[in-house]
Motif scaffolding. Structure first.
Motif, PDB file in Angstrom:
ATOM      1  N   LEU A   9       0.838  -1.181   0.000  1.00 45.64           N
ATOM      2  CA  LEU A   9       0.000   0.000   0.000  1.00 45.64           C
ATOM      3  C   LEU A   9       0.876   1.235   0.000  1.00 45.64           C
ATOM      4  O   LEU A   9       1.731   1.398   0.844  1.00 45.64           O
ATOM      5  N   CYS A  10       0.673   2.118  -0.965  1.00 44.50           N
ATOM      6  CA  CYS A  10       1.333   3.411  -0.958  1.00 44.50           C
ATOM      7  C   CYS A  10       0.324   4.416  -0.418  1.00 44.50           C
ATOM      8  O   CYS A  10      -0.649   4.710  -1.086  1.00 44.50           O
ATOM      9  N   SER A  11       0.547   4.914   0.779  1.00 43.00           N
ATOM     10  CA  SER A  11      -0.369   5.881   1.366  1.00 43.00           C
ATOM     11  C   SER A  11       0.433   6.902   2.143  1.00 43.00           C
ATOM     12  O   SER A  11       1.159   6.563   3.059  1.00 43.00           O
ATOM     13  N   LEU A  12       0.299   8.187   1.715  1.00 40.31           N
ATOM     14  CA  LEU A  12       1.150   9.247   2.200  1.00 40.31           C
ATOM     15  C   LEU A  12       2.585   8.782   1.950  1.00 40.31           C
ATOM     16  O   LEU A  12       2.903   8.371   0.846  1.00 40.31           O
ATOM     17  N   ILE A  34      -5.745   4.117   3.513  1.00 43.09           N
ATOM     18  CA  ILE A  34      -5.500   3.794   4.915  1.00 43.09           C
ATOM     19  C   ILE A  34      -6.241   4.793   5.807  1.00 43.09           C
ATOM     20  O   ILE A  34      -6.361   5.979   5.468  1.00 43.09           O
ATOM     21  N   SER A  35      -6.778   4.324   6.922  1.00 43.91           N
ATOM     22  CA  SER A  35      -7.572   5.154   7.813  1.00 43.91           C
ATOM     23  C   SER A  35      -6.702   6.217   8.485  1.00 43.91           C
ATOM     24  O   SER A  35      -5.471   6.063   8.584  1.00 43.91           O
ATOM     25  N   TRP A  74     -11.572   8.360   3.108  1.00 42.07           N
ATOM     26  CA  TRP A  74     -11.958   8.444   4.510  1.00 42.07           C
ATOM     27  C   TRP A  74     -12.313   9.868   4.902  1.00 42.07           C
ATOM     28  O   TRP A  74     -11.680  10.823   4.445  1.00 42.07           O
ATOM     29  N   SER A  75     -13.268  10.012   5.831  1.00 38.93           N
ATOM     30  CA  SER A  75     -13.455  11.292   6.500  1.00 38.93           C
ATOM     31  C   SER A  75     -12.279  11.501   7.447  1.00 38.93           C
ATOM     32  O   SER A  75     -11.584  10.546   7.830  1.00 38.93           O
ATOM     33  N   ARG A  76     -12.032  12.743   7.835  1.00 39.69           N
ATOM     34  CA  ARG A  76     -10.865  13.037   8.665  1.00 39.69           C
ATOM     35  C   ARG A  76     -10.961  12.416  10.058  1.00 39.69           C
ATOM     36  O   ARG A  76      -9.944  12.166  10.697  1.00 39.69           O
ATOM     37  N   ASP A  77     -12.196  12.184  10.521  1.00 39.64           N
ATOM     38  CA  ASP A  77     -12.359  11.547  11.832  1.00 39.64           C
ATOM     39  C   ASP A  77     -12.450  10.026  11.753  1.00 39.64           C
ATOM     40  O   ASP A  77     -12.587   9.342  12.766  1.00 39.64           O
ATOM     41  N   GLN A 273      -3.956  10.197   0.641  1.00 38.05           N
ATOM     42  CA  GLN A 273      -3.826  10.854   1.919  1.00 38.05           C
ATOM     43  C   GLN A 273      -4.512  10.027   3.004  1.00 38.05           C
ATOM     44  O   GLN A 273      -5.608   9.512   2.803  1.00 38.05           O
ATOM     45  N   SER A 274      -3.890   9.939   4.169  1.00 39.94           N
ATOM     46  CA  SER A 274      -4.480   9.165   5.244  1.00 39.94           C
ATOM     47  C   SER A 274      -5.207  10.039   6.255  1.00 39.94           C
ATOM     48  O   SER A 274      -6.101   9.585   6.952  1.00 39.94           O
TER      49      SER A 274
END
Length: 275
Positions: A9-12, A34-35, A74-77, A273-274
């Motif tokens: 997984l490439c995330s951030l 990713i969360s 994902w939402s930020r929360d 973006q995570s």
């Protein structure tokens, strides 16, 4: 359900290896996200969205339908996700709780619309679509040069943010800027080692000053940028090193960048973006 093993997984700036695979060795696990707390990964498989622990294990579907769902964000929360679904014909933006439940349809236009991010306050979802462009932007008739819009997470009126293509757009943590890659013309997004006048570049947009800032100039592909938590550094995918790798740069000095990954043959194709 799927058992996950060796999923990259490439995330951030994170390259995470988590267990994937089970009885049938599933392939084409796509669009990972990713969360915000780094504990859960969403991905697309055979038209549905699955979630799995970042530590590996059983992947559970959170959408099950005859339609095709993809590109979950994902939402930020970490409480909701938005995604694109063609359950009513073309792709529309939907939102649902991460724990499951009914998915709420937010857009109703006849063109395809795909979400890219929640706003920092979690009250709106931004998405790209083809609704109404400025006449000065129209160079030739095509359905590929989209605009950027926003829709309330609880449903309501759609607002236009930008009239030019701003794909995979996400906000800086302070909400003052957007970062995205452009689209200048038609070219398949999966084409490798492409160099021409329509290759993608990374841009930022200052929401207060209404100013575009070009951040990349490599003659090949630069795309999928995301901000770091300091509102200045950003990470993105580029073929500058031969194949798609994650590079780091900054708003203060965009002409300088550093490679974070060093894949030689198999590129990092999705980068999100995570938080």
């Amino acid at each position: 359900m799927l058992r996950i093993k060796n999923f990259i997984l490439c995330s951030l700036f994170l390259i995470a290896t988590v267990p994937i695979l089970a009885q049938e060795n599933p392939l084409w696990l796509r669009y990972p996200a990713i969360s915000p707390d780094g504990q859960t990964i969403l991905f697309n498989y055979q038209g549905d969205i699955f979630k799995v622990s970042a530590k590996g294990g059983i992947a559970v579907p959170i959408t099950i339908s005859d339609s095709y769902e993809y590109n979950a964000v994902w939402s930020r929360d970490g409480k909701k996700i938005a995604f694109a679904s063609d359950r009513f014909g073309n792709f529309d933006v939907f939102v649902m709780p991460i724990e499951g439940g009914e998915a709420k349809r937010l857009t109703f236009h006849s063109s395809n619309e795909v979400p890219s991010s929640f706003t920092p306050d979690n009250q709106n979802i931004i998405f790209d679509g083809l609704r109404q462009d400025l006449h000065t932007n129209v160079q030739f008739p095509t359905g590929t040069l989209t605009e950027l819009y926003s829709v309330p997470v609880n449903g309501g009126r759609v607002s236009q943010i930008l009239t030019s293509p701003a794909l995979d757009a996400t906000f800086s943590p302070d909400g003052k800027k957007l970062i995205f890659h452009d689209r200048k013309g038609y070219e398949n997004i999966w084409r490798k080692h492409h160099k021409s006048s329509v290759t993608r570049d990374v841009w930022a947009y200052d929401l207060k000053d209404k100013k575009y800032i070009q951040l990349s100039t490599f003659e090949g592909e630069d795309r999928n940028p995301v901000f770091d938590s300091n509102n200045n550094d950003f990470y993105y995918l580029t073929e500058e090193s031969g194949t798609f790798n994650v590079h780091k740069s900054s708003l203060n000095n965009p002409s300088s960048n550093t490679a974070i990954t060093n894949f030689k043959k198999k590129p990092c194709k999705v980068f999100k973006q995570s938080k």
